[in-house]
Design a protein around this motif. Sequence first.
Motif, PDB file in Angstrom:
ATOM      1  N   SER A 131       0.832  -1.203   0.000  1.00 40.25           N
ATOM      2  CA  SER A 131       0.000   0.000   0.000  1.00 40.25           C
ATOM      3  C   SER A 131       0.867   1.254   0.000  1.00 40.25           C
ATOM      4  O   SER A 131       2.066   1.206   0.308  1.00 40.25           O
ATOM      5  CB  SER A 131      -0.898   0.010   1.235  1.00 40.25           C
ATOM      6  N   VAL A 132       0.252   2.368  -0.332  1.00 44.80           N
ATOM      7  CA  VAL A 132       0.973   3.641  -0.291  1.00 44.80           C
ATOM      8  C   VAL A 132       1.416   3.928   1.141  1.00 44.80           C
ATOM      9  O   VAL A 132       2.520   4.428   1.376  1.00 44.80           O
ATOM     10  CB  VAL A 132       0.086   4.783  -0.830  1.00 44.80           C
ATOM     11  N   GLU A 133       0.586   3.594   2.111  1.00 44.34           N
ATOM     12  CA  GLU A 133       0.929   3.830   3.512  1.00 44.34           C
ATOM     13  C   GLU A 133       2.165   3.030   3.911  1.00 44.34           C
ATOM     14  O   GLU A 133       3.060   3.543   4.599  1.00 44.34           O
ATOM     15  CB  GLU A 133      -0.256   3.451   4.407  1.00 44.34           C
ATOM     16  N   ALA A 134       2.222   1.774   3.497  1.00 44.04           N
ATOM     17  CA  ALA A 134       3.385   0.944   3.814  1.00 44.04           C
ATOM     18  C   ALA A 134       4.631   1.464   3.107  1.00 44.04           C
ATOM     19  O   ALA A 134       5.723   1.488   3.689  1.00 44.04           O
ATOM     20  CB  ALA A 134       3.118  -0.503   3.417  1.00 44.04           C
ATOM     21  N   LEU A 155      10.083   5.696  -7.604  1.00 45.70           N
ATOM     22  CA  LEU A 155       8.697   5.543  -7.188  1.00 45.70           C
ATOM     23  C   LEU A 155       7.775   6.589  -7.797  1.00 45.70           C
ATOM     24  O   LEU A 155       6.612   6.311  -8.101  1.00 45.70           O
ATOM     25  CB  LEU A 155       8.600   5.603  -5.662  1.00 45.70           C
ATOM     26  N   LYS A 156       8.289   7.802  -7.984  1.00 42.07           N
ATOM     27  CA  LYS A 156       7.447   8.892  -8.466  1.00 42.07           C
ATOM     28  C   LYS A 156       7.364   8.966  -9.988  1.00 42.07           C
ATOM     29  O   LYS A 156       6.472   9.622 -10.531  1.00 42.07           O
ATOM     30  CB  LYS A 156       7.984  10.229  -7.941  1.00 42.07           C
ATOM     31  N   PRO A 222       6.536  14.863 -15.247  1.00 43.62           N
ATOM     32  CA  PRO A 222       6.395  15.940 -14.257  1.00 43.62           C
ATOM     33  C   PRO A 222       7.122  15.610 -12.959  1.00 43.62           C
ATOM     34  O   PRO A 222       7.288  14.447 -12.600  1.00 43.62           O
ATOM     35  CB  PRO A 222       4.881  16.013 -14.023  1.00 43.62           C
ATOM     36  N   ILE A 223       7.551  16.646 -12.265  1.00 43.90           N
ATOM     37  CA  ILE A 223       8.163  16.504 -10.947  1.00 43.90           C
ATOM     38  C   ILE A 223       7.266  17.211  -9.944  1.00 43.90           C
ATOM     39  O   ILE A 223       7.029  18.416 -10.062  1.00 43.90           O
ATOM     40  CB  ILE A 223       9.580  17.126 -10.919  1.00 43.90           C
ATOM     41  N   ASP A 224       6.754  16.477  -8.964  1.00 43.52           N
ATOM     42  CA  ASP A 224       5.895  17.112  -7.962  1.00 43.52           C
ATOM     43  C   ASP A 224       6.760  17.723  -6.858  1.00 43.52           C
ATOM     44  O   ASP A 224       7.995  17.623  -6.879  1.00 43.52           O
ATOM     45  CB  ASP A 224       4.873  16.116  -7.407  1.00 43.52           C
ATOM     46  N   ASP A 225       6.131  18.380  -5.899  1.00 46.10           N
ATOM     47  CA  ASP A 225       6.886  19.109  -4.881  1.00 46.10           C
ATOM     48  C   ASP A 225       7.728  18.184  -4.012  1.00 46.10           C
ATOM     49  O   ASP A 225       8.809  18.557  -3.560  1.00 46.10           O
ATOM     50  CB  ASP A 225       5.943  19.954  -4.019  1.00 46.10           C
ATOM     51  N   GLU A 226       7.269  16.948  -3.772  1.00 42.24           N
ATOM     52  CA  GLU A 226       8.048  16.024  -2.950  1.00 42.24           C
ATOM     53  C   GLU A 226       9.321  15.586  -3.651  1.00 42.24           C
ATOM     54  O   GLU A 226      10.405  15.572  -3.049  1.00 42.24           O
ATOM     55  CB  GLU A 226       7.200  14.804  -2.591  1.00 42.24           C
ATOM     56  N   LEU A 227       9.207  15.227  -4.903  1.00 39.76           N
ATOM     57  CA  LEU A 227      10.396  14.833  -5.655  1.00 39.76           C
ATOM     58  C   LEU A 227      11.310  16.034  -5.850  1.00 39.76           C
ATOM     59  O   LEU A 227      12.538  15.899  -5.809  1.00 39.76           O
ATOM     60  CB  LEU A 227       9.999  14.231  -7.008  1.00 39.76           C
ATOM     61  N   ASN A 342      -3.090  13.211  -8.875  1.00 36.30           N
ATOM     62  CA  ASN A 342      -3.236  11.807  -8.483  1.00 36.30           C
ATOM     63  C   ASN A 342      -1.983  11.132  -7.937  1.00 36.30           C
ATOM     64  O   ASN A 342      -2.093  10.038  -7.381  1.00 36.30           O
ATOM     65  CB  ASN A 342      -3.748  11.001  -9.693  1.00 36.30           C
ATOM     66  N   ILE A 343      -0.825  11.724  -8.123  1.00 37.80           N
ATOM     67  CA  ILE A 343       0.375  11.047  -7.663  1.00 37.80           C
ATOM     68  C   ILE A 343       0.354  10.910  -6.140  1.00 37.80           C
ATOM     69  O   ILE A 343       0.007  11.841  -5.419  1.00 37.80           O
ATOM     70  CB  ILE A 343       1.659  11.781  -8.131  1.00 37.80           C
ATOM     71  N   TYR A 344       0.685   9.738  -5.646  1.00 37.60           N
ATOM     72  CA  TYR A 344       0.678   9.456  -4.206  1.00 37.60           C
ATOM     73  C   TYR A 344       1.752  10.278  -3.498  1.00 37.60           C
ATOM     74  O   TYR A 344       2.765  10.677  -4.081  1.00 37.60           O
ATOM     75  CB  TYR A 344       0.905   7.966  -3.966  1.00 37.60           C
ATOM     76  N   ARG A 345       1.532  10.506  -2.218  1.00 41.50           N
ATOM     77  CA  ARG A 345       2.452  11.325  -1.431  1.00 41.50           C
ATOM     78  C   ARG A 345       3.113  10.471  -0.353  1.00 41.50           C
ATOM     79  O   ARG A 345       2.507   9.561   0.214  1.00 41.50           O
ATOM     80  CB  ARG A 345       1.719  12.512  -0.817  1.00 41.50           C
TER      81      ARG A 345
END
Length: 347
Positions: A131-134, A155-156, A222-227, A342-345
């Motif tokens: 899961s995303v949480e794990a 992962l991203k 794309p690169i989100d803020d976390e990456l 939609n990308i997971y965080r």
Amino acid sequence: MATEQSAQDGQIADPIAYFLQDMVYHGKTERTRDAYERVLREFETFLQTPDENPMGVEKSVAEATRRDCMAWIHALRGRAAESTVATYASYLHRFYAYMNQVGEFDANPMALVVEEMDERIDTNPTRRDISVEAMRTFVADVTHPLDRAIVVTLLKTGMRAGELCNLDLRDLSLSGLDHATRPQLDGKPDSMYVPPEPTVGESYNGEERSASNKRKRETVVPIDDELERTLKRWLAVRPDPISSAGPLFTTTRENWGRRVTPAIVHHVVTNHASDHGWHRQGGDAAENVTPHYFRHFFTTHLRDRTGDRGIVKYLRGDVAEDIIDTYTHNWGDRVREVYEANIYRFF
């Protein structure tokens, strides 16, 4: 990896090394060659152990018979999964078929063996359902700047390990960074360009590459803020690259400042996965978390979240003219918008 040895009296001193050297010339990756070498050397050891092979005498791979091959496959059963047995058999079959085709061996003793085998390679193995949480917990435990940058990028973006290794700084567009970027990134801030061209053993951007990019068409991811934060943290401590190509990911341990290789990426991921209980020596694809698993994770979770297979295929670099054309020309309005929504965080 072993290298080709000299021949004596027209016979190759080390047929396995000969075969592996030809794999280099054919552009096979180091990881693929290592996998073949492990299997072939294990078979060679079996042949050199009289107590195990059918004839009870030590022999070379060039002298192996159909019964020798059958006996080795039988010995694998019970200590390896059916799919693993089939994979090992396919490696041995490929080795003998190639050596026979190039005229170094007179026959392929594995031909009938593979025809009669019940085991088959599982081309779509059931993998861990993480899961995303794990995965968030897993990422939190990866604290080394290089390791975290490698893990989060895989992962991203869903890119392959070899594609990550081939990234140069010019392939990256990040706000606040002052460096020359590719024309393909003009008007596409906070993104990275994954090219199709790099090939193992060939020079690209002035540097010989250790991996090939397997996608057939270019992709802007794309690169989100976390990456973005992860990459900036890495770039703040990144060693000065030895190569003028400016590799994005460089080693911080041995060979300081050199471009990372697929073997290094695999080592980083599997080491952390092992610490997390997600990888063990001898485990198969259904059990072990590897860089390729991250591509599976990206595909599964992003596809389920978006319901848009086309965008996921575009980001993965899968070949499909209609998909490539649609999303290449509508990158800003469609790809980035859907990706960021939609990308997971992880943080």
